[in-house]
Design an enzyme around this catalytic site. Structure first.
Site, PDB file in Angstrom:
ATOM      1  N   LYS A  13       0.864  -1.175   0.000  1.00 23.24           N
ATOM      2  CA  LYS A  13       0.000   0.000   0.000  1.00 23.24           C
ATOM      3  C   LYS A  13       0.908   1.236   0.000  1.00 23.24           C
ATOM      4  O   LYS A  13       1.994   1.203   0.593  1.00 23.24           O
ATOM      5  CB  LYS A  13      -0.848  -0.038   1.284  1.00 23.24           C
ATOM      6  CG  LYS A  13      -1.656   1.214   1.559  1.00 23.24           C
ATOM      7  CD  LYS A  13      -2.855   1.281   0.663  1.00 23.24           C
ATOM      8  CE  LYS A  13      -3.569   2.623   0.771  1.00 23.24           C
ATOM      9  NZ  LYS A  13      -4.471   2.863  -0.361  1.00 23.24           N
ATOM     10  N   CYS A  31      -2.137   9.257  -7.584  1.00 23.60           N
ATOM     11  CA  CYS A  31      -3.398   9.049  -6.884  1.00 23.60           C
ATOM     12  C   CYS A  31      -4.366  10.167  -7.294  1.00 23.60           C
ATOM     13  O   CYS A  31      -4.024  11.348  -7.177  1.00 23.60           O
ATOM     14  CB  CYS A  31      -3.147   9.087  -5.378  1.00 23.60           C
ATOM     15  SG  CYS A  31      -4.662   9.039  -4.439  1.00 23.60           S
ATOM     16  N   ALA A  63     -11.991   6.009  -3.271  1.00 25.56           N
ATOM     17  CA  ALA A  63     -11.284   7.197  -2.774  1.00 25.56           C
ATOM     18  C   ALA A  63     -10.996   6.902  -1.315  1.00 25.56           C
ATOM     19  O   ALA A  63     -11.756   7.287  -0.426  1.00 25.56           O
ATOM     20  CB  ALA A  63     -12.128   8.448  -2.925  1.00 25.56           C
ATOM     21  N   ASN A  81      -2.308   4.217 -12.967  1.00 22.14           N
ATOM     22  CA  ASN A  81      -3.109   4.279 -11.748  1.00 22.14           C
ATOM     23  C   ASN A  81      -4.582   4.430 -12.182  1.00 22.14           C
ATOM     24  O   ASN A  81      -4.896   4.352 -13.366  1.00 22.14           O
ATOM     25  CB  ASN A  81      -2.651   5.455 -10.873  1.00 22.14           C
ATOM     26  CG  ASN A  81      -2.937   5.208  -9.395  1.00 22.14           C
ATOM     27  OD1 ASN A  81      -4.018   4.739  -9.040  1.00 22.14           O
ATOM     28  ND2 ASN A  81      -1.994   5.527  -8.531  1.00 22.14           N
ATOM     29  N   GLY A 106     -10.247  -1.729 -12.624  1.00 24.50           N
ATOM     30  CA  GLY A 106     -10.921  -2.927 -13.109  1.00 24.50           C
ATOM     31  C   GLY A 106     -11.154  -2.914 -14.610  1.00 24.50           C
ATOM     32  O   GLY A 106     -10.599  -2.067 -15.324  1.00 24.50           O
TER      33      GLY A 106
HETATM   34  C1  FMN Z   1      -9.003  -0.078  -3.146  1.00 21.76           C
HETATM   35  C2  FMN Z   1      -7.830   0.403  -3.954  1.00 21.76           C
HETATM   36  C3  FMN Z   1      -6.779   1.051  -3.313  1.00 21.76           C
HETATM   37  C4  FMN Z   1      -5.678   1.503  -4.049  1.00 21.76           C
HETATM   38  N1  FMN Z   1      -4.639   2.103  -3.408  1.00 21.76           N
HETATM   39  C5  FMN Z   1      -3.535   2.479  -4.119  1.00 21.76           C
HETATM   40  C6  FMN Z   1      -2.403   3.015  -3.467  1.00 21.76           C
HETATM   41  O1  FMN Z   1      -2.326   3.109  -2.242  1.00 21.76           O
HETATM   42  N2  FMN Z   1      -1.357   3.405  -4.239  1.00 21.76           N
HETATM   43  C7  FMN Z   1      -1.342   3.285  -5.611  1.00 21.76           C
HETATM   44  O2  FMN Z   1      -0.350   3.646  -6.253  1.00 21.76           O
HETATM   45  N3  FMN Z   1      -2.398   2.747  -6.250  1.00 21.76           N
HETATM   46  C8  FMN Z   1      -3.484   2.344  -5.542  1.00 21.76           C
HETATM   47  N4  FMN Z   1      -4.545   1.782  -6.185  1.00 21.76           N
HETATM   48  C9  FMN Z   1      -4.502   1.645  -7.658  1.00 21.76           C
HETATM   49  C10 FMN Z   1      -4.015   0.247  -8.085  1.00 21.76           C
HETATM   50  O3  FMN Z   1      -2.717  -0.025  -7.620  1.00 21.76           O
HETATM   51  C11 FMN Z   1      -4.048   0.107  -9.613  1.00 21.76           C
HETATM   52  O4  FMN Z   1      -3.197   1.061 -10.189  1.00 21.76           O
HETATM   53  C12 FMN Z   1      -5.443   0.307 -10.171  1.00 21.76           C
HETATM   54  O5  FMN Z   1      -6.424  -0.242  -9.322  1.00 21.76           O
HETATM   55  C13 FMN Z   1      -5.587  -0.311 -11.561  1.00 21.76           C
HETATM   56  O6  FMN Z   1      -5.352  -1.702 -11.540  1.00 21.76           O
HETATM   57  P1  FMN Z   1      -6.549  -2.791 -11.425  1.00 21.76           P
HETATM   58  O7  FMN Z   1      -7.555  -2.443 -12.455  1.00 21.76           O
HETATM   59  O8  FMN Z   1      -5.875  -4.121 -11.637  1.00 21.76           O
HETATM   60  O9  FMN Z   1      -7.066  -2.634 -10.046  1.00 21.76           O
HETATM   61  C14 FMN Z   1      -5.651   1.310  -5.465  1.00 21.76           C
HETATM   62  C15 FMN Z   1      -6.713   0.648  -6.103  1.00 21.76           C
HETATM   63  C16 FMN Z   1      -7.799   0.192  -5.366  1.00 21.76           C
HETATM   64  C17 FMN Z   1      -8.916  -0.531  -6.093  1.00 21.76           C
END
Ligand code: FMN
Length: 304
Positions: free
Chosen positions: A46, A129, A71, A191, A216
């Site tokens: 995280k 972010c 968020a 991101n 997603g």
């Molecule tokens: C619940 C949640 C929390 C996230 N927290 C972070 C974070 O702390 N730092 C970060 O760089 N990306 C964060 N992300 C983004 C993910 O690392 C990733 O870039 C994004 O979800 C796209 O990938 P995915 O479609 O496989 O989830 C978060 C995503 C989700 C869903």
């Protein structure tokens, strides 16, 4: 026989290209250990800063029909707290990458220094972010500020520096080039995509923060486009991220130019077996198509 799934990000060697994306299960050593044991080639924590942060009030996550909208507000216990969690991970083969953020270039450098002291194999700079002011996407949309951060972090540590980019900019290649110029070892794209949801019943935005980041399946085509564009613009490795749910998505990102892949939301919609099903699927694909290893297909979609 050499491992067909082996890949590399600067001097970071991975037994397969899949990685846990930041923020999803990356809060504790035990949860990341489980992810590694389920087949991930690396894990990303995280995002952590110098001080603890509580994050936003609920609701912080909304499920949409095409992905998750979150968020969270970067809740984390502060980087130093993570020392104990690392004890679970130090014995394992797969590297732990620390996702970090800061409120200034000095902050970023200080967090990076502590991360490496407590066992980070690399750091990933969260300059993307979409929902926390003064950090994240605001930084990642400003090439000169980003360059200063990358330079400071590079001067502070001797481990690979990965810059995680936001798609919420006009030209992502300009930002990727600035990161490379400042000395970044790799790029992670992407991101979440800035988005929102409104409740027809209450007539108000659902997230406490109003805006959030969409992840997603909905964002996979955006992520693939970003990786494809960045591949033509820089010479450093690219980690693809955004909407990877199965091996076909993973192969798409590899063909676009990614040499490693991060998976986040699919863990919530499936479970941590997704790492094994993705790597098994890539192995079968390589065999079926007559490729020797994943290096043969990285960026192949550019050869027209
Ligand atoms: C619940 C949640 C929390 C996230 N927290 C972070 C974070 O702390 N730092 C970060 O760089 N990306 C964060 N992300 C983004 C993910 O690392 C990733 O870039 C994004 O979800 C796209 O990938 P995915 O479609 O496989 O989830 C978060 C995503 C989700 C869903």
């Amino acid at each position: 026989m050499s491992n067909p799934l082996a890949t590399q990000i600067a001097d970071l060697k991975l037994s397969n290209p899949t990685m846990l994306a930041a923020g999803v299960l990356g809060y504790t050593g035990l949860s990341m250990k489980r992810v590694i044991e389920s087949g991930a080639g690396a894990v990303v924590t995280k995002s952590m800063g110098l001080e603890p942060r509580t994050g936003y009030c609920n609701p912080t996550v909304v499920q949409t029909d095409c992905g998750l909208l979150n968020a969270m507000g970067l809740p984390n216990p502060g980087i130093s707290h993570f020392k104990e969690e690392m004890q679970e991970l130090n014995k394992l083969e797969a590297p732990t990458i620390f996702s970090i953020y800061g409120f200034s270039p000095e902050d970023f450098a200080e967090v990076a220094k502590i991360a490496v002291e407590i066992g980070a194999a690399a750091v990933e700079l969260n300059v993307s972010c979409p929902h926390v002011k003064k950090v994240g996407a605001q930084v990642g949309s400003d090439p000169s500020l980003l360059m200063e951060i990358v330079k400071r972090v590079q001067n502070q540590i001797d481990k690979p520096v990965i810059v995680k980019l936001t798609p919420n900019v006009t030209d992502i290649t300009e930002i990727a080039q600035a990161a490379q110029k400042a000395g970044a070892d790799a790029i992670c794209a992407i991101n979440t995509v800035k988005a929102m949801a409104i409740d027809p019943e209450t007539c108000k935005p659902i997230l406490a923060n109003k805006y959030g980041g969409l992840s997603g399946p909905a964002i996979k085509p955006v992520g693939v486009r970003c990786v494809y564009d960045i591949y033509d613009a820089v010479d450093i490795p690219i980690i693809g991220c955004g909407g990877i749910s199965n091996w076909q998505d993973a192969v798409e990102y590899l063909l676009a130019g990614a040499c490693a892949l991060q998976i986040g939301t699919a863990i919530a919609f499936q479970d941590i077996t997704v790492f094994k099903s993705v790597t098994d699927g890539i192995t079968n694909y390589l065999e079926h198509k007559g490729f020797n290893n994943i290096k043969d297909i990285i960026g192949l979609a550019h050869e027209m």
